[in-house]
Design a protein around this motif. Structure first.
Motif, PDB file in Angstrom:
ATOM      1  N   ALA A 148       0.792  -1.123  -0.098  1.00 14.18           N
ATOM      2  CA  ALA A 148       0.022   0.021   0.146  1.00 14.18           C
ATOM      3  C   ALA A 148       0.949   1.261   0.056  1.00 14.18           C
ATOM      4  N   THR A 149       0.364   2.471  -0.286  1.00 11.17           N
ATOM      5  CA  THR A 149       1.174   3.697  -0.213  1.00 11.17           C
ATOM      6  C   THR A 149       0.340   4.844   0.380  1.00 11.17           C
ATOM      7  N   ALA A 150       0.828   5.900   0.790  1.00 11.92           N
ATOM      8  CA  ALA A 150       0.365   6.862   0.972  1.00 11.92           C
ATOM      9  C   ALA A 150       1.153   8.107   0.837  1.00 11.92           C
ATOM     10  N   ARG A 151       0.530   9.537   0.496  1.00 14.08           N
ATOM     11  CA  ARG A 151       1.583  10.386   0.239  1.00 14.08           C
ATOM     12  C   ARG A 151       1.213  11.635   1.093  1.00 14.08           C
ATOM     13  N   ILE A 152       2.218  12.209   1.632  1.00 11.31           N
ATOM     14  CA  ILE A 152       2.121  13.369   2.529  1.00 11.31           C
ATOM     15  C   ILE A 152       2.935  14.606   1.764  1.00 11.31           C
ATOM     16  N   GLU A 153       2.013  15.733   1.661  1.00  4.28           N
ATOM     17  CA  GLU A 153       2.333  16.885   0.808  1.00  4.28           C
ATOM     18  C   GLU A 153       2.485  17.892   1.964  1.00  4.28           C
ATOM     19  N   GLU A 167      11.135  10.642  -1.576  1.00  2.00           N
ATOM     20  CA  GLU A 167      10.823  12.213  -2.077  1.00  2.00           C
ATOM     21  C   GLU A 167      10.064  12.200  -3.323  1.00  2.00           C
ATOM     22  N   GLU A 168       9.062  12.876  -3.362  1.00  2.00           N
ATOM     23  CA  GLU A 168       8.291  13.037  -4.694  1.00  2.00           C
ATOM     24  C   GLU A 168       8.371  14.627  -4.862  1.00  2.00           C
ATOM     25  N   GLY A 169       9.416  15.040  -5.740  1.00  2.00           N
ATOM     26  CA  GLY A 169       9.810  16.608  -5.747  1.00  2.00           C
ATOM     27  C   GLY A 169      10.151  17.185  -4.651  1.00  2.00           C
ATOM     28  N   GLN A 170      10.038  18.480  -4.610  1.00  2.00           N
ATOM     29  CA  GLN A 170      10.593  19.081  -3.318  1.00  2.00           C
ATOM     30  C   GLN A 170       9.392  19.151  -2.210  1.00  2.00           C
ATOM     31  N   ARG A 171       8.077  18.959  -2.498  1.00  2.00           N
ATOM     32  CA  ARG A 171       6.977  19.160  -1.414  1.00  2.00           C
ATOM     33  C   ARG A 171       6.263  17.732  -1.055  1.00  2.00           C
ATOM     34  N   ALA A 172       6.706  16.654  -1.412  1.00  6.09           N
ATOM     35  CA  ALA A 172       6.107  15.284  -0.990  1.00  6.09           C
ATOM     36  C   ALA A 172       6.762  14.146  -0.734  1.00  6.09           C
ATOM     37  N   LEU A 173       6.227  13.511   0.209  1.00  4.51           N
ATOM     38  CA  LEU A 173       6.923  12.082   0.771  1.00  4.51           C
ATOM     39  C   LEU A 173       6.070  10.961   0.720  1.00  4.51           C
ATOM     40  N   VAL A 174       6.502  10.090  -0.316  1.00  3.92           N
ATOM     41  CA  VAL A 174       5.625   9.004  -0.486  1.00  3.92           C
ATOM     42  C   VAL A 174       5.757   7.786   0.271  1.00  3.92           C
ATOM     43  N   VAL A 175       5.081   7.182   1.130  1.00  2.00           N
ATOM     44  CA  VAL A 175       5.260   6.132   1.841  1.00  2.00           C
ATOM     45  C   VAL A 175       4.870   4.627   1.442  1.00  2.00           C
ATOM     46  N   TYR A 176       5.588   3.688   1.326  1.00  2.00           N
ATOM     47  CA  TYR A 176       5.247   2.350   0.913  1.00  2.00           C
ATOM     48  C   TYR A 176       5.196   1.350   2.113  1.00  2.00           C
ATOM     49  N   ALA A 177       4.439   0.340   2.255  1.00  2.05           N
ATOM     50  CA  ALA A 177       4.369  -0.667   3.002  1.00  2.05           C
ATOM     51  C   ALA A 177       4.246  -1.882   2.279  1.00  2.05           C
ATOM     52  N   THR A 178       4.773  -2.984   2.656  1.00  2.00           N
ATOM     53  CA  THR A 178       4.733  -4.156   2.217  1.00  2.00           C
ATOM     54  C   THR A 178       4.490  -5.293   3.343  1.00  2.00           C
ATOM     55  N   VAL A 179       3.482  -5.911   3.191  1.00  2.00           N
ATOM     56  CA  VAL A 179       3.109  -7.042   4.463  1.00  2.00           C
ATOM     57  C   VAL A 179       2.898  -8.270   3.743  1.00  2.00           C
ATOM     58  N   ALA A 180       3.456  -9.388   4.692  1.00  2.00           N
ATOM     59  CA  ALA A 180       3.396 -10.643   4.199  1.00  2.00           C
ATOM     60  C   ALA A 180       2.977 -11.554   5.285  1.00  2.00           C
ATOM     61  N   THR A 181       2.115 -12.471   5.076  1.00  2.04           N
ATOM     62  CA  THR A 181       1.735 -13.766   5.699  1.00  2.04           C
ATOM     63  C   THR A 181       1.707 -14.820   5.238  1.00  2.04           C
ATOM     64  N   THR A 182       1.885 -16.021   5.902  1.00  5.20           N
ATOM     65  CA  THR A 182       1.218 -17.579   5.240  1.00  5.20           C
ATOM     66  C   THR A 182       0.029 -17.671   6.019  1.00  5.20           C
ATOM     67  N   TYR A 183      -0.968 -17.608   5.586  1.00  3.68           N
ATOM     68  CA  TYR A 183      -2.267 -17.753   6.417  1.00  3.68           C
ATOM     69  C   TYR A 183      -3.431 -17.810   5.590  1.00  3.68           C
ATOM     70  N   LYS A 184      -4.553 -17.774   6.335  1.00  2.00           N
ATOM     71  CA  LYS A 184      -5.992 -17.882   5.462  1.00  2.00           C
ATOM     72  C   LYS A 184      -6.482 -16.774   4.947  1.00  2.00           C
TER      73      LYS A 184
END
Length: 164
Positions: free
Chosen positions: A32-37, A92-109
């Motif tokens: 998933a991702t989120a952007r902070i301006e 960093e995205e340009g001079q005014r934004a930070l983009v966050v990425y998260a990768t999560v894993a499991t072995t489940y149902k």
């Protein structure tokens, strides 16, 4: 049409936690991702490590990991999952934004989409919290699932979401 039924409701139309008893255990990964301006100065202070509260990205990373692990405590119908990986990164995205990425894993149902979304949201909120003294106008935007693999519903990839 049973396949299209919303699974978080029982026969009386009341909320329920989905029964995953009969589902197969498979490897599941979600990103998933989120952007902070923010103001240019704010991003510069983050980059230079000069925020008074400390290393913004290190704290946000830990917050995201902790949030992923606590997702079932925050989102009522989520199953508690044995997470096998939680990884956050920042770009960093340009001079005014930070983009966050998260990768999560499991072995489940059941999948980890909510854990990835919770991780990026908590990380973005932590950035806001640590920087609000210098920039109350920051905005958190575009929180979304980028992709997921595994499970009965198959793989998903958000069109046009190639990471740089």
């Amino acid at each position: 049409m049973e396949e299209n039924r919303l699974t978080h409701f029982n026969e009386q139309g009341r909320a329920q936690m989905v029964d995953v008893t009969q589902k197969d255990v498979t490897k599941r990964i979600a990103t998933a991702t989120a952007r902070i301006e923010m103001e240019e100065e704010t991003l510069s202070l983050i980059r230079q490590g000069k925020m008074k509260k400390g290393d913004v990205l290190a704290v946000a990373q830990v917050a995201g990991i902790m949030a992923a692990k606590k997702t079932s405590d925050l989102i009522p119908m989520c199953h508690p999952l044995p997470l096998t990986k939680v990884d956050l990164s920042f770009e960093e995205e340009g001079q005014r934004a930070l983009v966050v990425y998260a990768t999560v894993a499991t072995t489940y149902k059941t999948g980890v989409e909510m854990e990835a979304l919770t991780a990026v949201t908590a990380a973005a909120l932590t950035v806001y919290d640590m920087c609000k003294a210098v920039d109350k106008g920051m905005t958190i935007q575009n929180v979304c699932l980028l992709d997921k693999t595994g499970g009965k519903s198959g793989d998903y990839h958000r069109e046009g979401s190639e990471r740089r």
